[in-house]
Enzyme design. Sequence first.
Site, PDB file in Angstrom:
ATOM      1  N   ASP A 122      -8.697  15.385  -1.997  1.00  0.00           N
ATOM      2  CA  ASP A 122      -8.075  14.239  -1.342  1.00  0.00           C
ATOM      3  C   ASP A 122      -9.195  13.344  -0.838  1.00  0.00           C
ATOM      4  O   ASP A 122     -10.345  13.794  -0.710  1.00  0.00           O
ATOM      5  CB  ASP A 122      -7.167  14.671  -0.192  1.00  0.00           C
ATOM      6  CG  ASP A 122      -6.136  13.596   0.155  1.00  0.00           C
ATOM      7  OD1 ASP A 122      -5.078  13.562  -0.498  1.00  0.00           O
ATOM      8  OD2 ASP A 122      -6.409  12.778   1.050  1.00  0.00           O
TER       9      ASP A 122
ATOM     10  N   CYS B   3       6.757   9.857  -6.855  1.00  0.00           N
ATOM     11  CA  CYS B   3       8.095   9.850  -6.251  1.00  0.00           C
ATOM     12  C   CYS B   3       8.617   8.420  -6.227  1.00  0.00           C
ATOM     13  O   CYS B   3       9.325   8.014  -5.311  1.00  0.00           O
ATOM     14  CB  CYS B   3       8.074  10.466  -4.854  1.00  0.00           C
ATOM     15  SG  CYS B   3       6.947   9.678  -3.700  1.00  0.00           S
TER      16      CYS B   3
END
Length: 444
Positions: free
Chosen positions: A298, A396
């Site tokens: 990340d 998403c």
Amino acid sequence: MQLHDLHYYEVRAEKPRQIAVRVLRGYAEGADYLEDLLEPAVAGAGLSPADRALVKELACGVVRWQATLDWLIAQKTRGAARKSPVQILLRLGLYQIAWLDRIPGHAAVYETVEMAKQLGFGRQAGFINAVLRGYLRELEPTRKTLAALKTDHPALGFSHPEWLCERWQKRWGQEKLRRLLEWNNTPPVAFARLNRLRAAPEQLITQWEAEGVRFVARQFDWVPERVVFELSSVPPLTALPSFQQGLFYVQDPGTLLAVTKLDPQPGESVLDLCAAPGGKTMLIAQLMQNRGRIVARDNQPHRLKLIEENCARLGVSCVETALAAVRASPAARPRLFDRVLVDAPCSNTGVMRRRIDLRWRLRPQEIDRLRAGQLELLHQAALELKPGGTLVYSTCSLEPEENEQVVQRALTSASILRLEGQKRSLPFQDGLDGAFAAKFIRSA
């Protein structure tokens, strides 16, 4: 309503309303995302479960229905602009009157007027009282007007941005648009995924029953039986021994689609390119039986800490976290991976009912900006994949620019990738948050 319920809202509900107003003021001032303001405010207030629920209902409801509330307020004020705290109080009072049957209208008006005085807006208290009592007298005609707006002007009737409704209506038509908007305005359901590294289904079910958790097992074509449970009633999750012991992870079933397509195997090396907060990483580790090597990357150190905390709680030991660095040349990479997951940053339009304020933050140009970054991540992932290895790209988002169009551009610009299939879930079709996943194989 019983007399004791009436007494509760008239006498005891002042504190939750004050907290809701504080959260809404912070949000209106652009301090942070609503959820980032709401959780600490509720957690630190020493509220009862009923009061916690009331704060969340008020804050989320006001933001969710903001456009419709402002339209109603404008009908009584001739569109005159109001100072932000006064507008927030009007929204809060009106939301309770027109949307929340369980709160007596006169109690909502009284508490809102009292808060105006407490906050230093005593000179506006009479005005607030007049607007709210006007709608209290006209409640039934107002509800009929709101129902008509949902057909005549969906963006206003369902409190969504005009540009987004026009976009969705062009793609799916009026009926599916309405169903999607209704979905976005429905409070989200909580799902929990069994952590097989810590427990068998029977153990989790037995412990939940002892802890007072009410649940029902749910099955989907990409999820094995008795792995995902819908939570219908639950005490504060983090206080549950079953949570602290890592027996489950809170996760929507739609997010499992990408990991199912990735199909990681024990002993393999897997790269999770955009891993935080780690839900998909944890599932990858479970499917690998905690054997092999998972690199979770990340770009923010504090988000990597979330992954590490989740690993510790869920008993995952095969994950190593790494800060995403500037893209290196292929020759500089020490090893390639058997499988790579790219759960790309996206517009999140498939999870709008969970991201309450997203509809007001998102802009049309953001989708184009995100697409460029998504394509870059796919190119990077392809170069870190072994020949014959599997790459899964997921979002998403409901938007084709971030899903199918990214896939097509990747196939055009990266000849080493071969598409094996793609799948998406749509809220109005599948009854789940929106999700998209595409599976590639590296050919060379």
